[in-house]
Design an enzyme around this catalytic site. Structure first.
Site, mmCIF file in Angstrom:
data_model
loop_
_atom_site.group_PDB
_atom_site.id
_atom_site.type_symbol
_atom_site.label_atom_id
_atom_site.label_comp_id
_atom_site.label_asym_id
_atom_site.label_seq_id
_atom_site.Cartn_x
_atom_site.Cartn_y
_atom_site.Cartn_z
ATOM 1 N N CYS A 225 6.665 -4.810 15.893
ATOM 2 C CA CYS A 225 6.180 -3.885 16.925
ATOM 3 C C CYS A 225 4.740 -4.284 17.275
ATOM 4 O O CYS A 225 3.927 -4.505 16.369
ATOM 5 C CB CYS A 225 6.224 -2.448 16.421
ATOM 6 N N CYS B 35 -1.214 5.761 9.882
ATOM 7 C CA CYS B 35 0.004 5.122 10.401
ATOM 8 C C CYS B 35 -0.338 3.837 11.123
ATOM 9 O O CYS B 35 -1.211 3.811 11.981
ATOM 10 C CB CYS B 35 0.678 6.002 11.451
ATOM 11 N N SER C 119 11.672 7.122 8.129
ATOM 12 C CA SER C 119 11.362 6.780 9.512
ATOM 13 C C SER C 119 11.831 5.367 9.812
ATOM 14 O O SER C 119 11.537 4.429 9.068
ATOM 15 C CB SER C 119 9.849 6.889 9.736
ATOM 16 N N GLU D 19 0.834 -1.188 0.000
ATOM 17 C CA GLU D 19 0.000 0.000 0.000
ATOM 18 C C GLU D 19 0.875 1.247 0.000
ATOM 19 O O GLU D 19 1.974 1.249 0.547
ATOM 20 C CB GLU D 19 -0.931 -0.012 1.223
ATOM 21 N N GLY E 266 6.939 -1.641 6.248
ATOM 22 C CA GLY E 266 8.329 -2.105 6.255
ATOM 23 C C GLY E 266 9.300 -1.214 6.996
ATOM 24 O O GLY E 266 8.997 -0.068 7.316
ATOM 25 N N CYS F 185 1.438 -2.411 15.694
ATOM 26 C CA CYS F 185 1.381 -2.076 14.265
ATOM 27 C C CYS F 185 0.852 -3.237 13.421
ATOM 28 O O CYS F 185 1.344 -4.365 13.520
ATOM 29 C CB CYS F 185 2.790 -1.703 13.804
ATOM 30 N N ASN G 70 -3.559 4.596 16.209
ATOM 31 C CA ASN G 70 -4.694 4.352 15.314
ATOM 32 C C ASN G 70 -5.180 2.931 15.518
ATOM 33 O O ASN G 70 -4.394 1.984 15.423
ATOM 34 C CB ASN G 70 -4.270 4.553 13.853
HETATM 35 N N1 SAH Z 1 8.901 0.992 9.933
HETATM 36 C C1 SAH Z 1 9.171 2.357 10.078
HETATM 37 C C2 SAH Z 1 8.298 3.224 9.204
HETATM 38 C C3 SAH Z 1 6.864 2.813 9.052
HETATM 39 S S1 SAH Z 1 5.857 2.877 10.498
HETATM 40 C C4 SAH Z 1 9.053 2.795 11.504
HETATM 41 O O1 SAH Z 1 8.553 2.040 12.320
HETATM 42 O O2 SAH Z 1 9.495 3.903 11.794
HETATM 43 C C5 SAH Z 1 5.429 4.602 10.548
HETATM 44 C C6 SAH Z 1 5.031 5.115 11.939
HETATM 45 O O3 SAH Z 1 3.752 4.605 12.329
HETATM 46 C C7 SAH Z 1 6.014 4.723 13.044
HETATM 47 O O4 SAH Z 1 6.385 5.875 13.753
HETATM 48 C C8 SAH Z 1 5.190 3.804 13.930
HETATM 49 O O5 SAH Z 1 5.600 3.898 15.259
HETATM 50 C C9 SAH Z 1 3.790 4.308 13.722
HETATM 51 N N2 SAH Z 1 2.732 3.341 14.002
HETATM 52 C C10 SAH Z 1 2.763 2.003 13.875
HETATM 53 N N3 SAH Z 1 1.569 1.467 14.204
HETATM 54 C C11 SAH Z 1 0.769 2.494 14.558
HETATM 55 C C12 SAH Z 1 -0.613 2.607 14.949
HETATM 56 N N4 SAH Z 1 -1.394 1.542 15.028
HETATM 57 N N5 SAH Z 1 -1.096 3.843 15.197
HETATM 58 C C13 SAH Z 1 -0.319 4.940 15.055
HETATM 59 N N6 SAH Z 1 0.964 4.898 14.662
HETATM 60 C C14 SAH Z 1 1.500 3.685 14.415
HETATM 61 FE FE1 SF4 Z 2 7.378 -1.554 13.587
HETATM 62 FE FE2 SF4 Z 2 7.435 0.218 11.557
HETATM 63 FE FE3 SF4 Z 2 7.582 -2.418 11.078
HETATM 64 FE FE4 SF4 Z 2 5.301 -1.382 11.930
HETATM 65 S S1 SF4 Z 2 6.289 -0.949 9.982
HETATM 66 S S2 SF4 Z 2 6.284 -3.297 12.674
HETATM 67 S S3 SF4 Z 2 6.039 0.228 13.295
HETATM 68 S S4 SF4 Z 2 9.077 -1.193 12.195
#
Ligand code: SAH
Ligand code: SF4
Length: 348
Positions: free
Chosen positions: A114, A341, A194, A89, A162, A117, A293
């Site tokens: 994480c 996000c 990021s 996406e 990713g 996420c 979110n």
């Molecule tokens: N993988 C990278 C970039 C993509 S995630 C990273 O983790 O930085 C982009 C952002 O979305 C990150 O700051 C992450 O902490 C945040 N994020 C992940 N899951 C989320 C959620 N459910 N609600 C809000 N932010 C979230």
């Molecule tokens: Fe963690 Fe970013 Fe990967 Fe989601 S996309 S699992 S926030 S590193």
């Protein structure tokens, strides 16, 4: 036979691929690609026989848009199907009336796990190649271009699916294509990567570039809690992450963003404010708060995750500001299409 794909090739590689054609042909094709053209038939300064020859030898694109989901708030999420049938996406965020930000993915799924996420629940399926990253941008670019003639994409954030620093070589190639002044010439200052905090990757970026902006998904600077929320912390301790950020800042002279996704009742405590402020000491940062979110069914150590309450958010912001930190709050964009996000990958 699978035809070579041209969209993701930096100019020199493109010239090489087109050989024995002279190098100015590579330049012509590069110019067309930078304008969003995706068919040789549209390359009107090439003769018809040459267009046919190129068409027989190469593909311009390897991915297609399989769904386009507009949110009433102006955000558009694209589902893109790759050559092997996997899907990713990409999101076009409407920041202000005229300004658009392209949010790009770097992997199918994500290996980092994480707990908050959606993308993390997929695990890593595979890395994207340079073409697949570049094409996301142009798929978004074209939506903008057809609606309003000119594209208004002023910023790129590498914040989709990713962990970008786990796919740095291909991302580098993609950014070389997008930022080349011979082509689109997208400004590096308007690109933000990021990361969840990969020490080796931050060092690599510091040493070899490109000179883009960096954001760390800190979430919390309480090391014990962070290890449980973001397993990456176990092998990339925050002390080392901070050291890597300091070197990056010395070298690149850019302000770093510390992102914190706020999970109600988990990382919104006074101790999290204090730890975050301590982490920020000695760095020039802006703190970007992202209220979690919702992703259905997600829990942490047996407790369902929830959004932070207004009160929790207000106290958190006030606490950080009292410590002299600059705080911004990320707007909730694209929620109705699960394009916000952390929601990406939910309905692929
Ligand atoms: N993988 C990278 C970039 C993509 S995630 C990273 O983790 O930085 C982009 C952002 O979305 C990150 O700051 C992450 O902490 C945040 N994020 C992940 N899951 C989320 C959620 N459910 N609600 C809000 N932010 C979230
Ligand atoms: Fe963690 Fe970013 Fe990967 Fe989601 S996309 S699992 S926030 S590193």
């Amino acid at each position: 036979m699978h035809k070579a794909v041209l969209s993701g090739l930096p100019l020199d590689d493109l010239k090489e691929a087109l050989k024995p054609l002279p190098s100015y042909r590579g330049q012509q094709v590069f110019h067309w690609l930078a304008r969003g053209v995706r068919s040789f038939a549209d390359m009107t300064n090439l003769s018809l026989p040459l267009r046919a020859e190129l068409d027989a030898r190469f593909s311009l694109y390897s991915s297609v848009i399989s769904a386009q989901l507009p949110d009433p708030d102006g955000t558009v999420k694209l589902q893109i199907t790759l050559y092997d049938g996997t899907r990713i996406e990409a999101v076009l965020l409407a920041d202000r009336e005229y300004r658009r930000t392209a949010c790009l993915s770097t992997q199918v799924g994500c290996p980092m796990g994480c707990v908050f996420c959606k993308t993390g629940t997929l695990g890593l399926i595979r890395n994207l190649d340079s073409a697949e990253i570049v094409e996301q941008f142009f798929h978004l670019y074209l939506i903008e271009k057809t609606e309003k003639k000119e594209s208004n994409i002023s910023n790129i954030v590498i914040m989709g699916m990713g962990e970008p620093l786990k796919n740095l070589p291909e991302l580098r190639r993609a950014l070389a294509v997008l930022t080349d002044p011979e082509g689109l010439g997208f400004s590096k200052r308007r690109i933000t990567l990021s990361t969840s905090g990969i020490v080796e990757g931050i060092r690599d970026l510091t040493d070899k570039g490109p000179d883009i902006r960096l954001a760390l998904s800190l979430t919390t600077a309480d090391a014990g809690l962070r290890e449980r929320l973001m397993p990456v912390t176990v092998t990339n301790p925050l002390t080392q992450v901070k050291e890597a950020l300091r070197s990056y800042q010395q070298r690149r002279k850019r302000r770093i963003t510390l992102e914190a996704v706020l999970l109600g009742g988990i990382n919104t405590r006074k101790t999290d404010v204090d730890a975050l402020a301590t982490f920020a000491e000695g760095l020039e940062v802006v703190v970007n708060l992202i209220p979690w979110n919702p992703v259905p069914g997600m829990s942490f150590e047996g407790r369902p995750l929830r959004e932070p309450s207004r009160g929790e958010l207000a106290i958190f912001i006030e606490g950080l500001e009292k410590k002299g930190l600059t705080v911004t709050r990320r707007l909730r964009k694209g929620r109705s299409i699960t394009g916000a996000c952390g929601q990406l990958g939910g309905n692929l």
